[in-house]
Enzyme design. Sequence first.
Site, PDB file in Angstrom:
ATOM      1  N   ALA A  45      16.610   1.427  19.409  1.00 34.82           N
ATOM      2  CA  ALA A  45      18.063   1.610  19.371  1.00 34.82           C
ATOM      3  C   ALA A  45      18.544   1.088  18.023  1.00 34.82           C
ATOM      4  O   ALA A  45      17.827   0.348  17.343  1.00 34.82           O
ATOM      5  CB  ALA A  45      18.696   0.825  20.511  1.00 34.82           C
ATOM      6  N   GLY A  83      13.651   1.209  21.917  1.00 33.83           N
ATOM      7  CA  GLY A  83      14.161   2.441  22.529  1.00 33.83           C
ATOM      8  C   GLY A  83      13.276   3.648  22.258  1.00 33.83           C
ATOM      9  O   GLY A  83      13.279   4.612  23.026  1.00 33.83           O
ATOM     10  N   GLU A  95      10.625   3.403  24.781  1.00 34.35           N
ATOM     11  CA  GLU A  95      11.253   3.754  26.068  1.00 34.35           C
ATOM     12  C   GLU A  95      11.493   5.261  26.177  1.00 34.35           C
ATOM     13  O   GLU A  95      11.322   5.849  27.252  1.00 34.35           O
ATOM     14  CB  GLU A  95      12.572   2.972  26.209  1.00 34.35           C
ATOM     15  CG  GLU A  95      12.321   1.473  26.415  1.00 34.35           C
ATOM     16  CD  GLU A  95      13.558   0.609  26.194  1.00 34.35           C
ATOM     17  OE1 GLU A  95      14.239   0.804  25.152  1.00 34.35           O
ATOM     18  OE2 GLU A  95      13.849  -0.253  27.034  1.00 34.35           O
ATOM     19  N   GLU A 126      12.022  -6.306  21.469  1.00 39.43           N
ATOM     20  CA  GLU A 126      13.403  -6.765  21.631  1.00 39.43           C
ATOM     21  C   GLU A 126      13.545  -8.289  21.662  1.00 39.43           C
ATOM     22  O   GLU A 126      14.541  -8.843  21.211  1.00 39.43           O
ATOM     23  CB  GLU A 126      14.028  -6.179  22.911  1.00 39.43           C
ATOM     24  CG  GLU A 126      14.292  -4.684  22.839  1.00 39.43           C
ATOM     25  CD  GLU A 126      13.109  -3.824  23.227  1.00 39.43           C
ATOM     26  OE1 GLU A 126      11.982  -4.354  23.353  1.00 39.43           O
ATOM     27  OE2 GLU A 126      13.303  -2.604  23.402  1.00 39.43           O
TER      28      GLU A 126
HETATM   29  N1  COA Z   1      17.957   0.065  13.976  1.00 37.37           N
HETATM   30  C1  COA Z   1      18.653   0.198  12.836  1.00 37.37           C
HETATM   31  N2  COA Z   1      18.092   0.337  11.637  1.00 37.37           N
HETATM   32  C2  COA Z   1      16.747   0.327  11.575  1.00 37.37           C
HETATM   33  C3  COA Z   1      15.943   0.193  12.717  1.00 37.37           C
HETATM   34  C4  COA Z   1      16.602   0.059  13.960  1.00 37.37           C
HETATM   35  N3  COA Z   1      15.941  -0.056  15.110  1.00 37.37           N
HETATM   36  N4  COA Z   1      14.653   0.214  12.321  1.00 37.37           N
HETATM   37  C5  COA Z   1      14.647   0.368  10.995  1.00 37.37           C
HETATM   38  N5  COA Z   1      15.904   0.423  10.526  1.00 37.37           N
HETATM   39  C6  COA Z   1      16.380   0.581   9.161  1.00 37.37           C
HETATM   40  C7  COA Z   1      16.230  -0.698   8.350  1.00 37.37           C
HETATM   41  O1  COA Z   1      17.295  -1.590   8.620  1.00 37.37           O
HETATM   42  C8  COA Z   1      16.254  -0.148   6.954  1.00 37.37           C
HETATM   43  O2  COA Z   1      17.581   0.145   6.603  1.00 37.37           O
HETATM   44  P1  COA Z   1      18.094  -0.075   5.067  1.00 37.37           P
HETATM   45  O3  COA Z   1      17.239   0.852   4.245  1.00 37.37           O
HETATM   46  O4  COA Z   1      19.518   0.311   5.109  1.00 37.37           O
HETATM   47  O5  COA Z   1      17.822  -1.527   4.759  1.00 37.37           O
HETATM   48  C9  COA Z   1      15.526   1.188   7.091  1.00 37.37           C
HETATM   49  O6  COA Z   1      15.567   1.515   8.479  1.00 37.37           O
HETATM   50  C10 COA Z   1      14.090   1.089   6.672  1.00 37.37           C
HETATM   51  O7  COA Z   1      13.488   0.048   7.444  1.00 37.37           O
HETATM   52  P2  COA Z   1      12.517  -1.077   6.829  1.00 37.37           P
HETATM   53  O8  COA Z   1      12.499  -2.234   7.779  1.00 37.37           O
HETATM   54  O9  COA Z   1      12.900  -1.367   5.429  1.00 37.37           O
HETATM   55  O10 COA Z   1      11.148  -0.287   6.870  1.00 37.37           O
HETATM   56  P3  COA Z   1       9.679  -0.884   6.985  1.00 37.37           P
HETATM   57  O11 COA Z   1       8.785   0.235   6.676  1.00 37.37           O
HETATM   58  O12 COA Z   1       9.541  -2.129   6.199  1.00 37.37           O
HETATM   59  O13 COA Z   1       9.502  -1.315   8.530  1.00 37.37           O
HETATM   60  C11 COA Z   1       9.756  -0.996  10.924  1.00 37.37           C
HETATM   61  C12 COA Z   1       9.532  -0.325   9.546  1.00 37.37           C
HETATM   62  C13 COA Z   1       9.979   0.120  11.918  1.00 37.37           C
HETATM   63  C14 COA Z   1       8.484  -1.790  11.295  1.00 37.37           C
HETATM   64  C15 COA Z   1      10.952  -1.968  10.855  1.00 37.37           C
HETATM   65  O14 COA Z   1      12.054  -1.264  10.325  1.00 37.37           O
HETATM   66  C16 COA Z   1      11.361  -2.548  12.183  1.00 37.37           C
HETATM   67  O15 COA Z   1      10.738  -3.496  12.649  1.00 37.37           O
HETATM   68  N6  COA Z   1      12.445  -2.002  12.774  1.00 37.37           N
HETATM   69  C17 COA Z   1      13.042  -2.559  13.967  1.00 37.37           C
HETATM   70  C18 COA Z   1      12.220  -2.288  15.202  1.00 37.37           C
HETATM   71  C19 COA Z   1      12.864  -2.899  16.415  1.00 37.37           C
HETATM   72  O16 COA Z   1      13.030  -4.090  16.532  1.00 37.37           O
HETATM   73  N7  COA Z   1      13.239  -2.041  17.384  1.00 37.37           N
HETATM   74  C20 COA Z   1      13.851  -2.453  18.602  1.00 37.37           C
HETATM   75  C21 COA Z   1      15.313  -2.379  18.476  1.00 37.37           C
HETATM   76  S1  COA Z   1      16.095  -2.936  19.957  1.00 37.37           S
END
Ligand code: COA
Length: 278
Positions: A85, A130, A133, A153
């Site tokens: 999400a 999400g 999910e 989460e």
């Molecule tokens: N919601 C909102 N934005 C998200 C996101 C999410 N779930 N996952 C990634 N993004 C955004 C980042 O904030 C970043 O935005 P920006 O460019 O404006 O800073 C962009 O996507 C790129 O993400 P980044 O973290 O820089 O990429 P990465 O390759 O280093 O890492 C992930 C990729 C997927 C491992 C990492 O983004 C991550 O851990 N995301 C969150 C996962 C999460 O906790 N999901 C559960 C949510 S309840």
Amino acid sequence: MSLTTETIFETLNYAIDREATDSKGYTVTGDALALITINRPDKHNALNEVVLRELSAALSMARYDEDIKGVIITGMGQRSFVAGADIAEFRQLTPLQAQTLATKGQGVLNQVAQMPKPVLAAVNGFALGGGCELALACHLRIASEQAVFGQPELNLGLIPGYGGTQRLPRIVGLGIATEMILTGKPIDAQRAYGLGMVSQVVPQKDLLSAAKKMLRTVTARAPLGIRMALEALQASELPLAHGLQLEATLFGQIVSSKDFSEGVGAFLEKRTPHFTGE
Ligand code: COA
């Protein structure tokens, strides 16, 4: 790596599918499948309000589209299926707004699970929160070798809100689901395969062709049978006696269908059945 004619074709197909999403919110493939691509690659395809609304609309269209026999859900780009999400939307939530958000997200994922046509998640990268999910709500799942599944989460001081605490244990068992949710540690595609979360792991370039092949196998069968089997399978979450009752009721209904007569007739006459969905 040398490209065979088939891999070139599939690579082209992959690119074309991804460019041609029309106003329905999905691309209709040559084999009567709707390809829904979550398209927000700069945010790892995170599910914000707009994406959830568009996903819901595309599912409604595909449900009633007579040209569509099955649905594939995938993520745009090479890195993510859906990374969760949208965390940015969580910032200012009141408890009531958070509950409403979870209920809305669960509603869209229920729409996936309750589709009367088979829905397959083609997991092409991160399927976190999400995204995991969403994949779990689909009836079938295929992963690319680079897919990663997780419920992180708790790292954000949250718990899963789009059904993770309920669907994950139903698919992998309570022990592994508890481990995944409490540790937040992601698992790779091979482990997901070992746990029965996905039916196949394929190279990224073959993901959509494998997804289409599996759905073609399903959709060649009687449409009414598919719908009723999906309905009965969803009822496996009910108490056993209720589920069995529903199964018997549907079994009773399906014998009056033309597809049943055709299926049995074709078997006895040693020919391929021609199902019409009636
Ligand atoms: N919601 C909102 N934005 C998200 C996101 C999410 N779930 N996952 C990634 N993004 C955004 C980042 O904030 C970043 O935005 P920006 O460019 O404006 O800073 C962009 O996507 C790129 O993400 P980044 O973290 O820089 O990429 P990465 O390759 O280093 O890492 C992930 C990729 C997927 C491992 C990492 O983004 C991550 O851990 N995301 C969150 C996962 C999460 O906790 N999901 C559960 C949510 S309840």
